[in-house]
Write a protein that holds these residues in place. Structure first.
Motif, mmCIF file in Angstrom:
data_model
loop_
_atom_site.group_PDB
_atom_site.id
_atom_site.type_symbol
_atom_site.label_atom_id
_atom_site.label_comp_id
_atom_site.label_asym_id
_atom_site.label_seq_id
_atom_site.Cartn_x
_atom_site.Cartn_y
_atom_site.Cartn_z
ATOM 1 N N GLY A 77 9.633 -42.569 50.595
ATOM 2 C CA GLY A 77 10.373 -42.689 51.747
ATOM 3 C C GLY A 77 9.755 -43.134 52.886
ATOM 4 N N PRO A 78 9.609 -43.445 54.191
ATOM 5 C CA PRO A 78 9.269 -43.976 55.488
ATOM 6 C C PRO A 78 8.548 -43.225 55.340
ATOM 7 C CG PRO A 78 11.232 -43.685 55.387
ATOM 8 C CD PRO A 78 11.308 -43.117 54.391
ATOM 9 N N THR A 79 7.257 -42.653 56.013
ATOM 10 C CA THR A 79 6.025 -42.200 56.125
ATOM 11 C C THR A 79 6.997 -41.322 58.046
ATOM 12 O OG1 THR A 79 4.544 -42.831 57.625
ATOM 13 C CG2 THR A 79 4.042 -43.056 54.815
ATOM 14 N N VAL A 80 6.814 -42.012 58.069
ATOM 15 C CA VAL A 80 7.675 -41.806 59.538
ATOM 16 C C VAL A 80 8.668 -40.777 60.182
ATOM 17 C CG1 VAL A 80 6.444 -43.382 60.667
ATOM 18 C CG2 VAL A 80 8.171 -43.600 59.857
ATOM 19 N N ARG A 81 9.361 -41.012 58.753
ATOM 20 C CA ARG A 81 10.570 -40.120 58.668
ATOM 21 C C ARG A 81 10.956 -39.018 57.457
ATOM 22 N NH1 ARG A 81 14.965 -41.169 61.840
ATOM 23 N NH2 ARG A 81 16.074 -39.565 60.560
ATOM 24 N N PRO A 82 9.623 -37.824 56.803
ATOM 25 C CA PRO A 82 9.714 -37.337 56.323
ATOM 26 C C PRO A 82 11.013 -37.025 56.254
ATOM 27 C CG PRO A 82 8.518 -36.679 58.562
ATOM 28 C CD PRO A 82 9.103 -37.325 58.905
ATOM 29 N N ASP A 83 11.122 -36.508 56.880
ATOM 30 C CA ASP A 83 13.175 -35.525 56.609
ATOM 31 C C ASP A 83 13.898 -36.922 55.836
ATOM 32 O OD1 ASP A 83 13.142 -37.634 58.741
ATOM 33 O OD2 ASP A 83 15.056 -36.910 59.253
ATOM 34 N N LEU A 84 13.646 -37.485 55.710
ATOM 35 C CA LEU A 84 14.059 -39.130 55.254
ATOM 36 C C LEU A 84 14.139 -39.376 53.314
ATOM 37 C CD1 LEU A 84 15.866 -41.367 57.031
ATOM 38 C CD2 LEU A 84 16.837 -39.641 56.786
ATOM 39 N N SER B 335 14.514 -46.325 78.039
ATOM 40 C CA SER B 335 13.846 -45.813 76.798
ATOM 41 C C SER B 335 13.927 -45.897 75.555
ATOM 42 C CB SER B 335 12.569 -45.737 77.180
ATOM 43 O OG SER B 335 11.473 -45.251 76.794
ATOM 44 N N LEU B 336 13.933 -47.065 75.071
ATOM 45 C CA LEU B 336 13.999 -46.324 72.816
ATOM 46 C C LEU B 336 12.263 -46.134 72.814
ATOM 47 C CD1 LEU B 336 16.656 -48.364 72.017
ATOM 48 C CD2 LEU B 336 16.772 -46.071 73.039
ATOM 49 N N LYS B 337 11.063 -44.958 73.670
ATOM 50 C CA LYS B 337 10.021 -45.225 73.562
ATOM 51 C C LYS B 337 9.481 -44.224 73.983
ATOM 52 C CE LYS B 337 10.597 -49.817 72.254
ATOM 53 N NZ LYS B 337 9.577 -50.554 73.528
ATOM 54 N N ALA B 338 10.597 -42.945 73.017
ATOM 55 C CA ALA B 338 9.769 -41.940 72.968
ATOM 56 C C ALA B 338 8.521 -41.222 72.553
ATOM 57 C CB ALA B 338 11.117 -40.745 72.656
ATOM 58 N N ILE B 339 7.864 -40.283 73.255
ATOM 59 C CA ILE B 339 6.294 -40.315 72.627
ATOM 60 C C ILE B 339 6.956 -39.116 71.586
ATOM 61 C CG2 ILE B 339 4.211 -38.352 73.626
ATOM 62 C CD1 ILE B 339 4.309 -41.096 75.260
ATOM 63 N N GLY B 340 5.695 -40.286 70.379
ATOM 64 C CA GLY B 340 5.740 -39.556 69.063
ATOM 65 C C GLY B 340 7.014 -40.172 68.213
ATOM 66 N N GLY B 341 8.133 -40.600 68.766
ATOM 67 C CA GLY B 341 9.113 -41.158 68.316
ATOM 68 C C GLY B 341 8.942 -42.119 67.797
ATOM 69 N N SER B 423 3.311 -50.001 60.750
ATOM 70 C CA SER B 423 2.785 -50.187 61.914
ATOM 71 C C SER B 423 3.163 -48.694 63.089
ATOM 72 C CB SER B 423 4.045 -51.429 62.847
ATOM 73 O OG SER B 423 3.848 -52.470 62.341
ATOM 74 N N ILE B 424 4.675 -48.124 62.567
ATOM 75 C CA ILE B 424 5.043 -47.048 63.083
ATOM 76 C C ILE B 424 3.727 -45.649 63.384
ATOM 77 C CG2 ILE B 424 7.193 -45.541 63.545
ATOM 78 C CD1 ILE B 424 8.453 -47.452 61.525
ATOM 79 N N PRO B 425 2.920 -45.808 62.566
ATOM 80 C CA PRO B 425 2.445 -44.518 62.986
ATOM 81 C C PRO B 425 1.295 -44.763 64.065
ATOM 82 C CG PRO B 425 2.692 -44.688 60.407
ATOM 83 C CD PRO B 425 3.616 -45.782 61.239
ATOM 84 N N VAL B 426 0.494 -46.337 63.837
ATOM 85 C CA VAL B 426 -0.325 -46.178 64.542
ATOM 86 C C VAL B 426 0.271 -46.770 65.925
ATOM 87 C CG1 VAL B 426 -1.839 -48.669 65.496
ATOM 88 C CG2 VAL B 426 -1.609 -47.656 63.286
ATOM 89 N N ALA B 427 1.634 -47.143 66.251
ATOM 90 C CA ALA B 427 2.537 -47.100 67.903
ATOM 91 C C ALA B 427 2.551 -45.593 68.032
ATOM 92 C CB ALA B 427 3.828 -47.641 67.429
#
Ligand code: SF4
Lengths: 98, 544
Positions: A77-84, B335-341, B423-427
């Motif tokens: 699953g997506p690494t950025v959403r461990p909950d999913l 903003s939809l750019k919360a730090i770590g979101g 991409s997302i983890p790098v951001a």
């Protein structure tokens, strides 16, 4: 080892060939050897899978681990959403992907 | 915003039922995937890494509260409680089941939303300046012209099987918030000395594997000839396009291969020919559409004063609001750019909050930005504090518009089947590293854009700092680019040199930024310093 994988036609969920059937858990996947393409075509024809593909994987003590990160992400699953992911309660699950 | 008439509604409803039948036939085995795929793509349905993905069109990024609530309803009922705004002002749902898609589309049709032209070789959802109709610096609201173009071209046989996808973007302001020169056709509404409205027409832009910046091909196209001029452009492309080669099908390749002068000559020739046919819609049709975009009934006599006694609120106001054309009003950016979101992701509950705020404080209007944020375009300055408090409660009050943590990132390898790298983890790592607001404010405007593959949905070519994910023998690798822009000073970013792993690219970004800090002169943004000193000092710091 070689695994046969695809997506479930109706739900789109990632599925793995178990030797008899399809499972969403990669732990259930079996080595398809040279048979993968033939099984994939038959299963696609029977509408039990969409876009079947044979991939390389390594047999480990914890079960098969795809060679390419893309298929490890598909498996968990997506690494950025461990909950999913399929293992939301396992904080170490992401390490298996990376 | 435009509201469907009975014909629009009938068309969209019929389309849903047609797709319902197609889905039924696919599941029953009367169609193969090869037969079904072009049909599902025409309804915005992709197959991604973990599930089907449904992309919903949001023309000009404009939404009313009922639509936002329906997006929330779909996220809650059919997906996993959230969805994702894209860099083309659309929304994507990442966990969709094929068998439920007809019901989802039927729900969307109730609020005049659909997925038509969100995929395939068509004129895609037309995008526009997210401040259109509100911006203090615009000539007029460009959306009625965009809507006219959308209505004439949708389902028009001439534009239904194009050589490849085709993207329009509109603005009416000198400052470009819609990245118009990164589109196949970019249109800027201008007014001539005689007080007539027309368009500057830019053609041949696009990102992807072969990026090109659109060139000005006409300084003034009378507004009521817009359709026929665009038709001339599309005809010239259609005539020459390399339908045989997927890497050469986009119009940018044709403009480049023919040369902008020859391309323009052929467009003008075609335009002169079309002029004899009377293809442009009558003015009354424009007026009918424009009435739907009439400005809301702004109050007059309002004060421009804002009570800034709450320092956190003052920070938010300074960064997240923009000048409105009506006195006493402001444009509020959420903003939809919360730090770590995850940039661009929004939960169903947050969507409901946005819908409520739009209804209560913004004449029922919400906008989506290509930078994956949300806008309340018409807020009374006196209401800003109440809006901010509600945003704080919903976790939507981050202060980072156009700063280093306001990062555009495509879904990348976490979701996208075409991706090479995530991409997302790098951001997230970059945002965490620069989380300190004082440091962000000190750095000023700095746009980081990240794509997970060469398709460039994350606009890395246009990033002051761009990052491109590549596949290096099965592992993720990241190229760093500097000097791009999607604004009125459009430029193409250049690659710094060899790529990095995930942590390496975050370090390299920090080194580039520290180099800027060391070299900047008063008032210079990162991009200005880069343009003044060139690549070398940055390379030295990154690789030296
Ligand atoms: S840039 Fe590539 S990885 Fe990112 S969303 Fe687009 S196709 Fe997917």
């Amino acid at each position: 080892m070689k695994l046969l994988t695809g997506n479930d036609l109706k739900t789109g969920a990632v599925t793995w060939w178990t030797g008899r059937d399809w499972s969403i858990h990669i732990e259930d996947a079996v080595d398809v050897g040279e048979e993968g393409d033939a099984i994939g075509s038959a299963e696609e024809g029977a509408r039990r899978v969409n876009g079947p593909v044979v991939i390389d994987a390594e047999a480990t003590a914890d079960g098969p681990r795809p060679a390419h990160i893309k298929h490890r992400i598909r498996a968990l699953g997506p690494t950025v959403r461990p909950d999913l992911t399929l293992k939301p309660a396992d904080p170490q699950a992401g390490n298996w992907v990376i | 915003m435009y509201r469907y008439d009975q014909y629009d509604q009938q068309i969209v409803d019929a389309r849903v039922e047609e797709f319902r039948d197609q889905v039924k036939r696919r599941i029953a085995g009367h169609m193969t995937e090869d037969q079904f795929k072009p049909l599902r793509l025409k309804n915005g349905l992709y197959l991604q890494l973990h599930a089907y993905m449904l992309r919903i069109a949001i023309p000009y990024g404009t939404l009313n509260p009922a639509q936002v609530r329906m997006l929330a309803h779909v996220a809650r009922t059919y997906d996993r409680g959230y969805a994702h705004f894209t860099t083309r002002q659309n929304m994507q749902f990442h966990w969709i089941k094929l068998e439920q898609v007809p019901d989802i589309l039927a729900d969307f049709a109730k609020v005049q939303l659909h997925a038509i032209q969100t995929s395939g070789e068509s004129i895609r959802n037309i995008s526009a300046d997210q401040y259109a109709g509100a911006a203090a610096d615009e000539i007029a609201d460009p959306r009625p012209w965009a809507e006219l173009l959308r209505q004439v071209t949708t389902f028009h046989p001439e534009f239904s099987y194009l050589p490849r996808k085709f993207k329009f973007a509109f603005t009416a302001a000198p400052g470009d918030r819609a990245a118009i020169r990164w589109h196949d056709v970019g249109l800027r509404l201008v007014r001539n000395d005689a007080g007539e409205d027309g368009f500057e027409v830019y053609a041949g832009g696009g990102m992807g594997r072969t990026p090109f910046i659109a060139e000005l091909i006409r300084a003034f196209c009378p507004a009521d000839r817009l359709f026929s001029y665009c038709q001339a452009i599309l005809r010239v492309w259609n005539r020459h396009a390399r339908r045989d080669n997927i890497h050469k099908q986009r119009m940018k390749i044709l403009v480049h291969d023919l040369g902008v002068e020859e391309f323009t000559r052929q467009v003008e020739e075609e335009f002169a020919h079309i002029a004899t046919l009377g293809n442009d819609p009558p003015r009354a049709e424009f007026d009918r559409i424009a009435a739907y975009f009439a400005p809301p009934p702004f109050e007059t006599g309002l004060s421009d004063e804002i009570d800034r006694s709450d320092p956190d609120f003052a920070l938010w106001v300074d960064r997240q609001t923009a000048a409105h054309k009506a006195p006493g009003y402001a444009i509020a950016n959420i903003s939809l750019k919360a730090i770590g979101g995850i940039g661009g992701d929004i939960t169903a509950d947050q969507m409901d909050v946005v819908a409520d705020l739009a209804e209560r404080y913004s004449f029922g209007e919400t906008r989506v930005t290509h930078a994956q944020n949300v806008v309340l375009p018409h807020v009374r300055k006196a209401d800003l504090y109440a809006v901010w408090q509600a945003l704080v409660a919903a976790g939507l009050a981050d202060v980072n518009l156009d700063l280093v943590t306001d990062i555009i990132a495509c879904p990348g390898l976490d979701y996208c089947s075409l991706a090479n790298a995530r991409s997302i983890p790098v951001a997230q790592k970059i945002a965490r590293r620069f989380a300190d607001l004082e440091r962000q404010q000190d750095l000023g405007e700095l746009k980081i854009k990240i794509s997970g593959c060469i398709n460039a949905c994350g606009h890395h070519h246009a990033g002051h700092i761009g990052i491109l994910g590549v596949d290096r023998k099965g592992t993720e690798n990241y190229q760093l680019l500097l000097g791009g822009s999607g604004a009125e000073d459009t430029t193409l970013a250049k690659i710094t040199g060899p790529g990095f792993d995930e942590d390496g690219v975050v370090d390299a970004v920090e080194k580039a930024i520290e180099t800027y800090r060391g070299l900047r002169t008063d008032g210079e943004r990162f991009l200005d310093t880069y343009r003044r000193v060139g690549m070398e000092p940055f390379k030295e710091a990154i690789y030296g």
